[in-house]
Write a protein that holds these residues in place. Structure first.
Motif, mmCIF file in Angstrom:
data_model
loop_
_atom_site.group_PDB
_atom_site.id
_atom_site.type_symbol
_atom_site.label_atom_id
_atom_site.label_comp_id
_atom_site.label_asym_id
_atom_site.label_seq_id
_atom_site.Cartn_x
_atom_site.Cartn_y
_atom_site.Cartn_z
ATOM 1 N N ALA A 107 0.812 -1.210 0.000
ATOM 2 C CA ALA A 107 0.000 0.000 0.000
ATOM 3 C C ALA A 107 0.849 1.264 0.000
ATOM 4 C CB ALA A 107 -0.942 -0.006 1.210
ATOM 5 N N GLN A 108 1.979 1.237 0.687
ATOM 6 C CA GLN A 108 2.804 2.446 0.783
ATOM 7 C C GLN A 108 3.409 2.851 -0.547
ATOM 8 O OE1 GLN A 108 3.350 -0.411 2.468
ATOM 9 N NE2 GLN A 108 5.540 -0.898 2.596
ATOM 10 N N ASN A 109 3.319 1.993 -1.568
ATOM 11 C CA ASN A 109 3.890 2.304 -2.879
ATOM 12 C C ASN A 109 2.952 3.099 -3.771
ATOM 13 O OD1 ASN A 109 6.210 0.947 -2.152
ATOM 14 N ND2 ASN A 109 5.645 -0.952 -3.194
ATOM 15 N N TYR A 110 1.749 3.392 -3.294
ATOM 16 C CA TYR A 110 0.783 4.136 -4.090
ATOM 17 C C TYR A 110 0.687 5.569 -3.586
ATOM 18 C CZ TYR A 110 -0.656 -0.347 -5.999
ATOM 19 O OH TYR A 110 -0.669 -1.559 -6.631
ATOM 20 N N LYS A 111 0.657 6.504 -4.520
ATOM 21 C CA LYS A 111 0.658 7.926 -4.157
ATOM 22 C C LYS A 111 -0.747 8.470 -3.909
ATOM 23 C CE LYS A 111 2.268 12.445 -5.792
ATOM 24 N NZ LYS A 111 2.965 13.175 -6.886
ATOM 25 N N PHE A 112 -1.722 8.034 -4.700
ATOM 26 C CA PHE A 112 -3.063 8.589 -4.598
ATOM 27 C C PHE A 112 -4.060 7.542 -4.116
ATOM 28 C CE2 PHE A 112 -2.126 12.641 -6.242
ATOM 29 C CZ PHE A 112 -1.211 12.496 -7.263
ATOM 30 N N TRP A 113 -4.971 7.994 -3.246
ATOM 31 C CA TRP A 113 -5.992 7.125 -2.666
ATOM 32 C C TRP A 113 -7.344 7.811 -2.663
ATOM 33 C CZ3 TRP A 113 -5.034 2.184 -0.948
ATOM 34 C CH2 TRP A 113 -3.693 1.817 -0.849
ATOM 35 N N GLY A 114 -8.376 6.983 -2.749
ATOM 36 C CA GLY A 114 -9.711 7.491 -2.537
ATOM 37 C C GLY A 114 -10.072 7.454 -1.063
ATOM 38 N N GLN A 115 -11.295 7.854 -0.764
ATOM 39 C CA GLN A 115 -11.742 7.917 0.629
ATOM 40 C C GLN A 115 -12.295 6.582 1.113
ATOM 41 O OE1 GLN A 115 -13.580 8.770 -1.891
ATOM 42 N NE2 GLN A 115 -15.588 7.881 -1.453
ATOM 43 N N GLY A 116 -12.544 5.659 0.198
ATOM 44 C CA GLY A 116 -13.016 4.331 0.558
ATOM 45 C C GLY A 116 -14.524 4.202 0.491
ATOM 46 N N THR A 117 -14.973 2.968 0.288
ATOM 47 C CA THR A 117 -16.395 2.649 0.290
ATOM 48 C C THR A 117 -16.592 1.367 1.093
ATOM 49 O OG1 THR A 117 -18.365 2.314 -1.099
ATOM 50 C CG2 THR A 117 -16.301 1.380 -1.912
ATOM 51 N N GLN A 118 -17.605 1.371 1.958
ATOM 52 C CA GLN A 118 -17.820 0.255 2.862
ATOM 53 C C GLN A 118 -18.551 -0.880 2.167
ATOM 54 O OE1 GLN A 118 -17.014 -0.154 6.345
ATOM 55 N NE2 GLN A 118 -17.679 -2.252 5.897
ATOM 56 N N VAL A 119 -18.033 -2.077 2.323
ATOM 57 C CA VAL A 119 -18.693 -3.296 1.858
ATOM 58 C C VAL A 119 -18.938 -4.176 3.072
ATOM 59 C CG1 VAL A 119 -18.447 -5.403 0.499
ATOM 60 C CG2 VAL A 119 -17.699 -3.206 -0.451
ATOM 61 N N THR A 120 -20.181 -4.541 3.277
ATOM 62 C CA THR A 120 -20.548 -5.402 4.393
ATOM 63 C C THR A 120 -21.283 -6.619 3.860
ATOM 64 O OG1 THR A 120 -20.744 -3.484 5.867
ATOM 65 C CG2 THR A 120 -21.752 -5.553 6.602
ATOM 66 N N VAL A 121 -20.771 -7.800 4.191
ATOM 67 C CA VAL A 121 -21.366 -9.054 3.733
ATOM 68 C C VAL A 121 -21.914 -9.785 4.943
ATOM 69 C CG1 VAL A 121 -21.017 -11.166 2.435
ATOM 70 C CG2 VAL A 121 -19.674 -9.126 1.869
ATOM 71 N N SER A 122 -23.212 -9.997 4.952
ATOM 72 C CA SER A 122 -23.847 -10.673 6.080
ATOM 73 C C SER A 122 -23.934 -12.173 5.824
ATOM 74 C CB SER A 122 -25.244 -10.110 6.316
ATOM 75 O OG SER A 122 -26.059 -10.356 5.187
ATOM 76 N N SER A 123 -23.846 -12.937 6.901
ATOM 77 C CA SER A 123 -23.871 -14.398 6.759
ATOM 78 C C SER A 123 -25.288 -14.934 6.803
ATOM 79 C CB SER A 123 -23.035 -15.032 7.864
ATOM 80 O OG SER A 123 -23.517 -14.618 9.129
#
Length: 123
Positions: A107-123
């Motif tokens: 991960a430290q090798n990437y310069k640009f990142w987004g803010q993220g999106t949550q994925v939740t998988v229910s059992s």
């Protein structure tokens, strides 16, 4: 301005599918390798998949191989992650990353990142 913006996350039952999108905002990433990472609570950010800009090559983490597919649309500056056969252990915040120097799994090798999106998988 956030250079990368993810979308498409949500709540899904195990065995279901989601398609994540990553839009390059304000600059072009057409000549950049692009990647998806994820981070579960209390865990380090981990590599999921990457797609190369110079050749039609993709690489996946063993945990998602055969279930997830990364793709890109250069004209639209978009990267996608199609996730099928989702499992509860896929639950995490998923991040898009660009402009890599070095090993694609770090991960430290990437310069640009987004803010993220949550994925939740229910059992």
């Amino acid at each position: 301005q956030v250079p990368l913006v993810e979308s498409g996350g949500g709540l899904v039952q195990a065995g279901g599918s989601l398609r994540l999108s990553c839009a390059a905002s304000g600059r072009t990433f057409s000549n950049s390798d692009m990647a998806w990472f994820r981070q579960a609570p209390g865990k380090e950010r981990e590599f999921v998949a990457t797609i190369m800009w110079s050749r039609p090559s993709t690489y996946y983490a063993d945990s998602v191989k055969g279930r997830f597919t990364i793709s890109r649309d250069r004209d639209k500056n978009m990267v996608y992650l199609q996730m099928n056969s989702l499992k509860p252990e896929d639950t995490a915040v998923y991040f898009c990353a660009a402009n890599r120097v070095g090993d694609y799994v770090q991960a430290q090798n990437y310069k640009f990142w987004g803010q993220g999106t949550q994925v939740t998988v229910s059992s």
